[in-house]
Design an enzyme around this catalytic site. Structure first.
Site, PDB file in Angstrom:
ATOM      1  CD  GLU A 118      99.829 102.667  70.862  1.00 41.38           C
ATOM      2  OE1 GLU A 118      99.433 103.729  71.360  1.00 41.38           O
ATOM      3  OE2 GLU A 118      99.164 101.614  70.912  1.00 41.38           O
ATOM      4  CB  ILE A 176      88.394  94.421  79.617  1.00 44.37           C
ATOM      5  CG1 ILE A 176      88.336  95.887  80.080  1.00 44.37           C
ATOM      6  CG2 ILE A 176      89.636  93.736  80.173  1.00 44.37           C
ATOM      7  CD1 ILE A 176      87.928  96.002  81.549  1.00 44.37           C
ATOM      8  CG  HIS A 183      92.302 103.510  70.770  1.00 41.87           C
ATOM      9  ND1 HIS A 183      92.851 103.928  69.574  1.00 41.87           N
ATOM     10  CD2 HIS A 183      92.899 102.318  71.052  1.00 41.87           C
ATOM     11  CE1 HIS A 183      93.728 103.022  69.148  1.00 41.87           C
ATOM     12  NE2 HIS A 183      93.768 102.031  70.027  1.00 41.87           N
TER      13      HIS A 183
HETATM   14  P1  NAD Z   1      92.799 103.372  82.442  1.00 40.02           P
HETATM   15  O1  NAD Z   1      93.447 102.047  82.505  1.00 40.02           O
HETATM   16  O2  NAD Z   1      93.503 104.581  82.978  1.00 40.02           O
HETATM   17  O3  NAD Z   1      91.384 103.315  83.203  1.00 40.02           O
HETATM   18  C1  NAD Z   1      90.470 102.273  83.008  1.00 40.02           C
HETATM   19  C2  NAD Z   1      89.295 102.443  83.963  1.00 40.02           C
HETATM   20  O4  NAD Z   1      88.339 101.414  83.688  1.00 40.02           O
HETATM   21  C3  NAD Z   1      89.655 102.302  85.449  1.00 40.02           C
HETATM   22  O5  NAD Z   1      88.977 103.294  86.186  1.00 40.02           O
HETATM   23  C4  NAD Z   1      89.080 100.929  85.817  1.00 40.02           C
HETATM   24  O6  NAD Z   1      88.694 100.852  87.146  1.00 40.02           O
HETATM   25  C5  NAD Z   1      87.861 100.882  84.912  1.00 40.02           C
HETATM   26  N1  NAD Z   1      87.338  99.546  84.668  1.00 40.02           N
HETATM   27  C6  NAD Z   1      88.009  98.365  84.563  1.00 40.02           C
HETATM   28  N2  NAD Z   1      87.140  97.348  84.335  1.00 40.02           N
HETATM   29  C7  NAD Z   1      85.892  97.917  84.290  1.00 40.02           C
HETATM   30  C8  NAD Z   1      84.584  97.388  84.082  1.00 40.02           C
HETATM   31  N3  NAD Z   1      84.386  96.083  83.887  1.00 40.02           N
HETATM   32  N4  NAD Z   1      83.535  98.263  84.087  1.00 40.02           N
HETATM   33  C9  NAD Z   1      83.715  99.570  84.278  1.00 40.02           C
HETATM   34  N5  NAD Z   1      84.943 100.125  84.497  1.00 40.02           N
HETATM   35  C10 NAD Z   1      86.020  99.302  84.490  1.00 40.02           C
HETATM   36  O7  NAD Z   1      92.351 103.608  80.902  1.00 40.02           O
HETATM   37  P2  NAD Z   1      92.665 104.878  79.973  1.00 40.02           P
HETATM   38  O8  NAD Z   1      94.134 104.970  79.729  1.00 40.02           O
HETATM   39  O9  NAD Z   1      91.907 106.043  80.472  1.00 40.02           O
HETATM   40  O10 NAD Z   1      92.033 104.355  78.585  1.00 40.02           O
HETATM   41  C11 NAD Z   1      90.649 104.364  78.346  1.00 40.02           C
HETATM   42  C12 NAD Z   1      90.426 104.527  76.842  1.00 40.02           C
HETATM   43  O11 NAD Z   1      90.938 105.784  76.418  1.00 40.02           O
HETATM   44  C13 NAD Z   1      91.113 103.475  75.989  1.00 40.02           C
HETATM   45  O12 NAD Z   1      90.284 103.215  74.882  1.00 40.02           O
HETATM   46  C14 NAD Z   1      92.384 104.184  75.528  1.00 40.02           C
HETATM   47  O13 NAD Z   1      92.916 103.697  74.309  1.00 40.02           O
HETATM   48  C15 NAD Z   1      91.854 105.601  75.344  1.00 40.02           C
HETATM   49  N6  NAD Z   1      92.860 106.657  75.375  1.00 40.02           N
HETATM   50  C16 NAD Z   1      93.710 106.765  76.440  1.00 40.02           C
HETATM   51  C17 NAD Z   1      94.626 107.809  76.477  1.00 40.02           C
HETATM   52  C18 NAD Z   1      95.522 108.000  77.677  1.00 40.02           C
HETATM   53  O14 NAD Z   1      96.250 108.975  77.678  1.00 40.02           O
HETATM   54  N7  NAD Z   1      95.525 107.163  78.707  1.00 40.02           N
HETATM   55  C19 NAD Z   1      94.694 108.731  75.428  1.00 40.02           C
HETATM   56  C20 NAD Z   1      93.796 108.608  74.371  1.00 40.02           C
HETATM   57  C21 NAD Z   1      92.886 107.565  74.361  1.00 40.02           C
HETATM   58 MG    MG Z   2      98.219 107.571  70.846  1.00 44.85          MG
HETATM   59 MG    MG Z   3      97.232 104.095  71.820  1.00 40.82          MG
END
Ligand code: NAD
Ligand code: MG
Ligand code: MG
Ligand code: MG
Ligand code: MG
Length: 332
Positions: free
Chosen positions: A195, A85, A108
């Site tokens: 992954e 999104i 990312h």
């Molecule tokens: P997540 O799904 O845990 O959290 C997403 C957040 O975005 C939630 O708080 C949700 O409420 C919020 N959200 C949804 N729609 C929204 C909007 N329109 N406006 C504002 N906020 C909104 O996501 P995540 O796993 O933390 O991933 C976030 C980024 O970090 C991604 O790019 C992912 O690839 C990257 N990443 C994640 C990890 C991980 O361990 N989870 C590791 C490295 C990188």
């Molecule tokens: Mg990874």
């Molecule tokens: Mg990944």
């Protein structure tokens, strides 16, 4: 040799002199926002009006506004909403609020690498991606440690984008553990490949195929579950600590011999040829295009696969067994 950066290479005052918006408060968002705040950085969290995460962020002492308000106030905008999104959030909330000299940050590289987001030329585009889940990132920071990060600059409008990225990484504890320099292309392609082929896809398919082979041969599913899934953690822990060598030192000579002669029959030249195809489809954008189409269609196949695996004997057996294993939770 990869370039590594530690606390002494990063100047925290750079990010302390900026206004940071963290969009999203999930796994990564909460860790970044809280740790930046604790590092003396001016942080606001951007979330939709009705979001459940709002109350949590506010309870933890953060100021929450909408994503558009956060982007308008801030001059560093970290995008930590779900990857599929991000392009919509960018169009609606970020793009209208970007000024020359602002910095757009990602955890990312997916949307930049595949062109779903195209920032204007006057803006720095950076990545700081911790190599661990958000809850570990936060816990390590609180304990005075950090999770290693990778950092990259896609667009250096100010000429100082990498120093800014290192400063941000220091604010979340990343430079305590070490930051490796990469590019958006390298991070995105290797993350998707890892992954799919090894960590999530490869490992689940290997476990499932092994489990099915034993069960179809008439062995008890509970025994097959232990052999093919449960024990994998112990093996991976040894690899993590000391590579293949430590794992092979710890298992029996019989297991080690089986490793050498049977491993290459299971993961063979055909498997590697398929891995190369998978990598090709990541590099040429086919995977990204198909995944975004699936997401936009409401995840029909995704939900079908999820349901099929939830009903698999591996999972139903595991669910029953784990309840009987009092030590499993404590180990995690
Ligand atoms: P997540 O799904 O845990 O959290 C997403 C957040 O975005 C939630 O708080 C949700 O409420 C919020 N959200 C949804 N729609 C929204 C909007 N329109 N406006 C504002 N906020 C909104 O996501 P995540 O796993 O933390 O991933 C976030 C980024 O970090 C991604 O790019 C992912 O690839 C990257 N990443 C994640 C990890 C991980 O361990 N989870 C590791 C490295 C990188
Ligand atoms: Mg990874
Ligand atoms: Mg990944
Ligand atoms: Mg055994
Ligand atoms: Mg041995």
């Amino acid at each position: 040799m990869a370039e590594l950066f530690y606390d002494d290479n990063a100047d925290l005052s750079i990010i302390q002199g900026r206004k940071v918006a963290v969009l999203g408060y999930g796994s990564q968002g909460h860790a970044h926002a809280l740790s930046l705040r604790d590092s003396g950085v001016d942080v606001r969290v951007g979330l939709p009006e009705g979001s459940k995460s709002r109350a949590k962020a506010e309870e933890q002492g953060l100021r929450v506004v909408t994503a558009a308000e956060a982007a308008a106030e801030a001059d560093v905008i970290m995008v930590l909403v779900p990857d599929p999104i991000q392009a919509d959030v960018y169009k609606e909330a970020i793009e209208p609020n970007l000024k020359d000299g602002d910095a757009l940050f990602f955890g990312h590289g997916f949307n930049i690498r595949f062109g779903f987001i195209k920032p204007p030329a006057g803006v720095d585009v950076c990545m700081v991606a911790p190599k661990g889940p958000g809850h570990l990132v936060r816990r390590q920071f609180e304990e005075g440690r950090g999770v290693p990060c990778i950092a990259a600059v896609e667009q250096d409008a100010t000429g100082k984008a990498f120093d800014l990225a290192l400063s941000y990484a220091k604010g979340i504890g990343g430079t305590r553990a070490g930051v490796i320099k990469t590019t958006f292309t390298e991070e995105t392609e290797t993350d998707l490949f890892g992954e799919q082929a090894v960590l999530c896809g490869g490992a689940s398919a290997l476990v499932k195929a092994g489990f099915e082979t034993l069960v179809e041969a008439g062995y008890q599913p509970e025994i097959a579950y232990f052999e093919c899934l449960h024990e994998l953690k112990l093996i991976v822990d040894l690899m993590y600590e000391g590579g293949l060598e430590k794992m092979r030192w710890s298992v029996s000579e019989t297991a080690e011999w089986g490793d050498y002669v049977t491993g290459p029959r299971i993961i063979n030249d055909n498997t590697k040829a398929e891995m190369k195809k998978v990598l090709g489809e990541i590099q040429d954008g086919t995977f990204a295009k198909n995944w975004m189409a699936e997401y936009k269609a409401g995840l029909p196949k995704y939900n079908e696969y999820k349901k099929a695996d939830a009903d698999h004997t591996l999972e139903t057996t595991g669910k029953k067994l784990r309840k009987l294993m009092s030590w499993v939770d404590e180990e995690a």
